[in-house]
Design a protein around this motif. Sequence first.
Motif, mmCIF file in Angstrom:
data_model
loop_
_atom_site.group_PDB
_atom_site.id
_atom_site.type_symbol
_atom_site.label_atom_id
_atom_site.label_comp_id
_atom_site.label_asym_id
_atom_site.label_seq_id
_atom_site.Cartn_x
_atom_site.Cartn_y
_atom_site.Cartn_z
ATOM 1 N N THR A 141 -29.143 -24.254 -24.581
ATOM 2 C CA THR A 141 -30.683 -24.919 -25.839
ATOM 3 C C THR A 141 -30.537 -23.153 -26.498
ATOM 4 O O THR A 141 -31.140 -22.854 -27.460
ATOM 5 C CB THR A 141 -31.964 -24.408 -24.830
ATOM 6 O OG1 THR A 141 -31.362 -23.164 -23.918
ATOM 7 C CG2 THR A 141 -32.073 -25.580 -23.970
ATOM 8 N N ALA A 148 -29.987 -18.078 -20.470
ATOM 9 C CA ALA A 148 -30.368 -18.650 -21.943
ATOM 10 C C ALA A 148 -31.935 -18.392 -22.161
ATOM 11 O O ALA A 148 -32.690 -17.983 -22.696
ATOM 12 C CB ALA A 148 -30.328 -20.535 -20.977
ATOM 13 N N CYS A 149 -33.044 -18.307 -21.187
ATOM 14 C CA CYS A 149 -34.294 -17.999 -21.145
ATOM 15 C C CYS A 149 -34.499 -16.059 -22.059
ATOM 16 O O CYS A 149 -35.407 -16.125 -22.710
ATOM 17 C CB CYS A 149 -35.047 -17.279 -20.326
ATOM 18 S SG CYS A 149 -35.107 -19.162 -19.274
ATOM 19 N N GLU A 208 -29.190 -19.060 -16.271
ATOM 20 C CA GLU A 208 -30.755 -19.270 -16.740
ATOM 21 C C GLU A 208 -31.554 -18.484 -17.164
ATOM 22 O O GLU A 208 -32.490 -18.679 -18.026
ATOM 23 C CB GLU A 208 -31.356 -19.956 -14.974
ATOM 24 C CG GLU A 208 -32.991 -20.765 -15.471
ATOM 25 C CD GLU A 208 -33.930 -21.305 -14.468
ATOM 26 O OE1 GLU A 208 -34.101 -21.514 -14.469
ATOM 27 O OE2 GLU A 208 -32.524 -21.132 -13.563
ATOM 28 N N ASP A 234 -25.026 -20.030 -11.090
ATOM 29 C CA ASP A 234 -25.929 -21.285 -12.462
ATOM 30 C C ASP A 234 -27.062 -20.313 -12.463
ATOM 31 O O ASP A 234 -27.809 -20.473 -13.937
ATOM 32 C CB ASP A 234 -25.993 -22.494 -11.968
ATOM 33 C CG ASP A 234 -24.996 -23.228 -11.747
ATOM 34 O OD1 ASP A 234 -23.466 -22.611 -12.682
ATOM 35 O OD2 ASP A 234 -24.760 -24.595 -11.432
ATOM 36 N N SER A 241 -25.734 -26.631 -19.114
ATOM 37 C CA SER A 241 -26.637 -27.216 -19.431
ATOM 38 C C SER A 241 -28.102 -26.384 -20.050
ATOM 39 O O SER A 241 -28.913 -26.153 -21.149
ATOM 40 C CB SER A 241 -27.959 -28.452 -18.635
ATOM 41 O OG SER A 241 -28.365 -27.740 -17.827
ATOM 42 N N TYR A 242 -27.872 -25.138 -19.545
ATOM 43 C CA TYR A 242 -28.491 -24.495 -19.528
ATOM 44 C C TYR A 242 -28.221 -23.541 -20.938
ATOM 45 O O TYR A 242 -29.575 -23.276 -22.211
ATOM 46 C CB TYR A 242 -29.308 -23.078 -18.966
ATOM 47 C CG TYR A 242 -29.506 -23.750 -17.343
ATOM 48 C CD1 TYR A 242 -31.002 -24.388 -17.371
ATOM 49 C CD2 TYR A 242 -28.893 -23.177 -16.074
ATOM 50 C CE1 TYR A 242 -31.456 -24.962 -16.226
ATOM 51 C CE2 TYR A 242 -29.284 -23.140 -14.460
ATOM 52 C CZ TYR A 242 -30.344 -24.971 -15.010
ATOM 53 O OH TYR A 242 -31.209 -24.691 -13.562
#
Length: 431
Positions: free
Chosen positions: A416, A389-390, A386, A382, A412-413
Amino acid sequence: MSNPRNGDTKPPCLPRNGLVKIPTQPNGLGSASITKGTPAMKNRLCQPSSVPAILSPALAHRSDLPIPSLASPLSLAALAGVSSPPGASLVGLNTSEGSEQPSPERLPGSPSERQLAVDEKILNRLFWYFSACEKCVLAQVCKAWRRVLYQPKFWVGLTPVLHTKELYNILPGGEKEFVSLQGFAVRGFDGFCLVGVSDLDICEFIDNYPLSKKGVKSMSLKRSTITDAGLEVMLEQMQGVVRLELSGCNDFTEAGLWSSLNARITALSVSDCINVADDAIAAISQLLPNLTELNLQAYHVTDTALAYFTAKQGYTTHTLRLNSCWEITNHGVVNMVHSLPNLSILSLSGCSKVTDDGVELVAENLRKLRSLDLSWCPRITDMALEYIACDLHKLEELVLDRCVRITDTGLSYLSTMSSLRSLYLRWCCQV
């Protein structure tokens, strides 16, 4: 049921909407089993037309004319007044006794049905609705149809696949004769896939295909026994080739790549070739300054190879696919992101030694990525999602198949990411 005109019994073939039901053959096979073409073609011959009507208004309102469906190639053959291919049933041609036949005479104010079926303006519009396999069948109906269908515009984007056994005809004396490729030249094919060929087959192809010297832009060799000499001759003679694929070719070596690769090549794909290792990547990086796309499946390529790319390739190369390169680690990812900073498509599928740290390097340095494939990377967790996504705000496609350690938290990341359009999660057992 008796016929009111002559008192005879109507034959079992009852016309319905201009179609004739073909009686079952003695062997129990229906008409579809003796109709030439693919299964899709056979189904199409027996279905109502899905092609928009393009008949002239003068014929459109004549309900008494038995006009066949224009979606059926053999119906059009009947209109053209030519015989169908051997063994094929003429679906759409009303042949039952006692039924009215279409008059061959010109109808008042409208062309005859025969003229309609060979009208090049109509055929040029109609043939766009058929698949490539169906076009091959349609081209055998008559010369008029072949003349229309052999225009290059109907074959753009298609690549003929030729196996070794299809390249030769066996003469009565047992000798082999190379087949004529004139039909391919008329249709303007600029790419070929040759399967199971040897050096001699390549030479014969070059000598017999009129467009081979300058007109062929793409060549694919699969499961072939081409050697260093054959590869060198092919790329020396075929000066137009800019896209090259070598798959399952185990007889050429890295020395052959050094002697044959030409700077004009912009896209190269090498897979399942056992002699490809780090030296082969060195040859590719130094001999192909204009490379835009590289697809590589090589089990012996290491991290060192990814440091060979030059500054020129760092500017031009936008697609890199490293599939099942088992020896590539995070150190190789470091070399790659610094050598090729302008990548927009990257695949590390099957690079099982790449971890979350490698993905972090990708996300921080390759901000232009639109497609990222991390399938079959079992060490991805995971945390890697992250990082993605960032930093990867332009990413449109993400492939995570068989990443067995990612969970709902990682997804969930990704929620976005407004740019993401495609997400693949097959066999992600913890999602």
